[in-house]
Every structure is written in C-alpha cells, then in structure tokens.
Design a protein around this motif. Structure first.
Motif, PDB file in Angstrom:
ATOM      1  N   GLU A  46      -5.934  -2.800   2.658  1.00  0.00           N
ATOM      2  CA  GLU A  46      -5.323  -4.345   2.747  1.00  0.00           C
ATOM      3  C   GLU A  46      -6.282  -5.072   2.040  1.00  0.00           C
ATOM      4  O   GLU A  46      -5.335  -5.967   1.632  1.00  0.00           O
ATOM      5  CB  GLU A  46      -5.389  -4.219   4.329  1.00  0.00           C
ATOM      6  N   LYS A  47      -7.421  -5.072   1.927  1.00  0.00           N
ATOM      7  CA  LYS A  47      -8.218  -6.090   1.081  1.00  0.00           C
ATOM      8  C   LYS A  47      -7.937  -6.002  -0.149  1.00  0.00           C
ATOM      9  O   LYS A  47      -7.626  -6.840  -0.769  1.00  0.00           O
ATOM     10  CB  LYS A  47      -9.697  -5.754   1.523  1.00  0.00           C
ATOM     11  N   LEU A  48      -7.805  -4.912  -0.849  1.00  0.00           N
ATOM     12  CA  LEU A  48      -7.357  -4.702  -2.114  1.00  0.00           C
ATOM     13  C   LEU A  48      -6.122  -5.461  -2.382  1.00  0.00           C
ATOM     14  O   LEU A  48      -6.192  -5.839  -3.437  1.00  0.00           O
ATOM     15  CB  LEU A  48      -7.700  -3.044  -2.544  1.00  0.00           C
ATOM     16  N   ALA A  49      -5.055  -4.900  -1.686  1.00  0.00           N
ATOM     17  CA  ALA A  49      -3.675  -5.103  -1.766  1.00  0.00           C
ATOM     18  C   ALA A  49      -3.734  -6.606  -1.625  1.00  0.00           C
ATOM     19  O   ALA A  49      -2.677  -7.209  -2.255  1.00  0.00           O
ATOM     20  CB  ALA A  49      -2.863  -4.720  -0.735  1.00  0.00           C
ATOM     21  N   SER A  50      -4.382  -7.450  -1.524  1.00  0.00           N
ATOM     22  CA  SER A  50      -4.538  -9.151  -1.099  1.00  0.00           C
ATOM     23  C   SER A  50      -5.091  -9.721  -2.270  1.00  0.00           C
ATOM     24  O   SER A  50      -5.050 -10.779  -2.539  1.00  0.00           O
ATOM     25  CB  SER A  50      -5.257  -9.462  -0.022  1.00  0.00           C
ATOM     26  N   TYR A  51      -5.748  -8.952  -3.318  1.00  0.00           N
ATOM     27  CA  TYR A  51      -6.235  -9.337  -4.383  1.00  0.00           C
ATOM     28  C   TYR A  51      -5.337  -9.411  -5.443  1.00  0.00           C
ATOM     29  O   TYR A  51      -4.218  -9.066  -5.328  1.00  0.00           O
ATOM     30  CB  TYR A  51      -7.401  -8.480  -4.985  1.00  0.00           C
TER      31      TYR A  51
ATOM     32  N   ILE B  30       0.777  -1.113   0.029  1.00  0.00           N
ATOM     33  CA  ILE B  30       0.013   0.029   0.141  1.00  0.00           C
ATOM     34  C   ILE B  30       1.045   1.161   0.156  1.00  0.00           C
ATOM     35  O   ILE B  30       1.552   1.471   0.970  1.00  0.00           O
ATOM     36  CB  ILE B  30      -0.946  -0.120   1.282  1.00  0.00           C
ATOM     37  N   ALA B  31       0.776   1.901  -1.150  1.00  0.00           N
ATOM     38  CA  ALA B  31       1.619   3.377  -0.992  1.00  0.00           C
ATOM     39  C   ALA B  31       0.587   4.586  -0.518  1.00  0.00           C
ATOM     40  O   ALA B  31      -0.496   4.635  -1.185  1.00  0.00           O
ATOM     41  CB  ALA B  31       1.688   3.738  -2.509  1.00  0.00           C
ATOM     42  N   THR B  32       0.986   5.207   0.160  1.00  0.00           N
ATOM     43  CA  THR B  32       0.162   6.346   1.096  1.00  0.00           C
ATOM     44  C   THR B  32       0.710   7.421   0.265  1.00  0.00           C
ATOM     45  O   THR B  32       1.957   7.746   1.051  1.00  0.00           O
ATOM     46  CB  THR B  32      -0.056   6.157   2.737  1.00  0.00           C
ATOM     47  N   ILE B  33       0.292   8.230  -0.283  1.00  0.00           N
ATOM     48  CA  ILE B  33       0.720   9.507  -0.861  1.00  0.00           C
ATOM     49  C   ILE B  33      -0.062  10.764  -0.016  1.00  0.00           C
ATOM     50  O   ILE B  33      -1.283  10.733  -0.160  1.00  0.00           O
ATOM     51  CB  ILE B  33       0.516   9.757  -2.324  1.00  0.00           C
TER      52      ILE B  33
ATOM     53  N   VAL C  33      -2.053  -0.867  -4.190  1.00  0.00           N
ATOM     54  CA  VAL C  33      -2.984  -0.015  -4.351  1.00  0.00           C
ATOM     55  C   VAL C  33      -2.472   1.134  -3.936  1.00  0.00           C
ATOM     56  O   VAL C  33      -1.232   1.299  -2.925  1.00  0.00           O
ATOM     57  CB  VAL C  33      -4.084  -0.660  -3.311  1.00  0.00           C
ATOM     58  N   ILE C  34      -3.026   2.575  -4.046  1.00  0.00           N
ATOM     59  CA  ILE C  34      -2.607   3.770  -3.389  1.00  0.00           C
ATOM     60  C   ILE C  34      -3.934   4.260  -2.539  1.00  0.00           C
ATOM     61  O   ILE C  34      -4.811   4.685  -2.902  1.00  0.00           O
ATOM     62  CB  ILE C  34      -2.148   4.717  -4.549  1.00  0.00           C
TER      63      ILE C  34
ATOM     64  N   LYS D 148      -2.795   1.418 -10.601  1.00  0.00           N
ATOM     65  CA  LYS D 148      -3.021   1.205  -9.392  1.00  0.00           C
ATOM     66  C   LYS D 148      -4.566   1.746  -9.157  1.00  0.00           C
ATOM     67  O   LYS D 148      -4.657   2.946  -9.503  1.00  0.00           O
ATOM     68  CB  LYS D 148      -2.052   1.347  -8.239  1.00  0.00           C
ATOM     69  N   ILE D 149      -5.239   1.035  -8.146  1.00  0.00           N
ATOM     70  CA  ILE D 149      -6.451   1.523  -7.860  1.00  0.00           C
ATOM     71  C   ILE D 149      -6.051   2.605  -6.546  1.00  0.00           C
ATOM     72  O   ILE D 149      -5.399   2.417  -5.907  1.00  0.00           O
ATOM     73  CB  ILE D 149      -7.308   0.348  -7.082  1.00  0.00           C
TER      74      ILE D 149
END
Length: 255
Positions: free
Chosen positions: A202-207, A18-21, A54-55, A102-103
């Motif tokens: 976290e859910k999206l990153a697991s897909y 997960i990239a947090t910008i 995901v971002i 990325k989403i």
C-alpha cells in the motif's frame, strides 16, 4: 486462472493498484512447465497494466513456498531440446520479473527449494516467515542451479551462492537468507507476514509510478544480457540432466 490441479493454479487479484499473483500446486507448490509459462505471461500482462503500481507474488497454503520445477517432468526428459525447453521455464519467469515495469514484493511463507529460491531472488523485495528455509540441492542429482544462479548471486553475492550450492544437502534458515540479503524481513507468523506485506504494498502503491519504474530500472542495471544468458544456462542444465549420473540419481529418487 487455471483449475486443472495437475497443471497447478494461478490467480491474479487487483485491488487499489496492487496486483496479487498467487500460484499453487498440490506437489508443494512446484511448477510444471505449463504453470511457469502462465506465470511468465501473467507477469508480462500485469507489467503493461496502468491500473497496477505494485505486485505481490505469493503461493497458496501455509506450508512450502515453492518446491521448484516439476519432478515428474524432470525425470521424463530424454533429449537435449526437451531439456533446454524444461529449464527455460524458470529462465522465462525470471526474465519476465526482471523486465516487469512494476516493483515485485515476494511473500515467502515456507520452505523453498531450487527454482523457488530463484523466484524469491528475482523479486525486488522479499518478506518471509521463520519457516522459510532455503536449499539448492541440484548438485546432489548431477545438475546445478545454473539458470537461477545469476538472480541468486545478484542478491547474496558469489560467496553466498557458493555456500548455498556446494552445501547441497543443507537447509539454510530464513535468518541466514536475511543476513545474506535474499530476505528483507523475517516474521514469526504467516499472519504477520500477510499483514506487513500488504502494508508495504500500500505504501509503494501510493508513490509516484514514474519514480518506481526508474527505481526498478536502477535495481536491475547490468542484467540486460539475461535474455540470452539464462537460455544459455538452460542448455547447460538440459545437457547435464541427460548424463548417466543424473539418470541414476533420478531413478533412485523415483523409487
């Protein structure tokens, strides 16, 4: 990362795919051109990073999410080329978000104006708090939200865009934005917002990353001409900002 406060700040933190910008500026998280350019480049960089799935896009603090483009730069525009360049800032960011592989989850904690609404609209999924009212006030100073309009219309439809732009002095509530489709969920507190956005990320990153990429392409189908469209829109705004009406309106605001 930047630390010149007049140019704003931009930080990216990558943990567990997960990239947090996070962007920030002392003037209600508004965007000077240099910060828009940095955000565009950062989105392009993260888009190519295989370690990111995901971002999360957010702004600093607990008040305004984004006050749009820099007012100081807006009032300084005195020729067509500078006008086009200024309004191309948000065009470039929206196109970077659109073409990002990325989403993008938008986290909107407070009031949002102008280009900030476009930023939220260009996210793939937006979570907000009850404090996240929105407004497009551009008509009051003789210009219009032409650059961000395609992104906003894509989320809330033409009728929603008309209501938001023509009632240019009205704040629309976070629940109005949710009802129209700009926000997916609205929470009472910023703590809830932060927690729920991380759970979703976290859910999206697991897909399956390939499935996420194909979903991203599906969501943005029909926007392939935006590279040209948004720059053409920037030219319209760049011309209008030089009008006598706008110069007079901006001078009143300045005083």
């Amino acid at each position: 990362m930047t630390n010149n406060r007049s140019e704003g700040s931009l930080y990216t933190n990558i943990v567990n795919k997960i990239a947090t910008i996070e962007f920030g500026h002392p003037a209600s998280n508004s965007f000077p051109s240099v910060l828009l350019d940095r955000l565009t480049k950062e989105l392009q960089k993260v888009s190519e990073n295989d370690a990111v799935s995901v971002i999360i896009l957010k702004s600093e603090g607990n008040r305004a999410f984004c006050a749009g483009a820099s007012f100081d730069e807006l009032i300084a525009i005195d020729n067509l080329e500078d006008g086009k360049r200024f309004f191309s800032g948000f065009a470039n960011v929206i196109n970077a978000m659109r073409s990002c592989s990325k989403i993008i989850i938008g986290v909107v904690q407070g009031k949002t104006v102008g280009g900030g609404v476009g930023l939220a609209a260009a996210c793939d999924y937006v979570l907000a708090t009850e404090a996240a009212s929105i407004k497009l006030s551009e008509l009051t100073i003789g210009i219009g939200p032409f650059v961000i309009a395609p992104a906003v219309e894509r989320k809330i439809g033409l009728a929603g865009l008309a209501e938001l732009t023509l009632a240019a002095t009205e704040w629309k509530t976070a629940y109005w934005a949710k009802e129209k489709g700009l926000f997916a969920k609205v929470f009472e507190t910023q703590d809830e917002l932060s927690k729920e956005s991380l759970i979703l990320a976290e859910k999206l990153a697991s897909y399956n990353p390939e499935a996420l990429l194909e979903m991203k392409k599906t969501l943005w189908k029909g926007t392939e001409d935006w590279n040209n469209l948004l720059i053409e829109r920037a030219k319209i705004s760049g011309k209008l900002v030089l009008s006598d009406f706008t110069k007079k309106a901006l001078s009143k605001f300045k005083k």
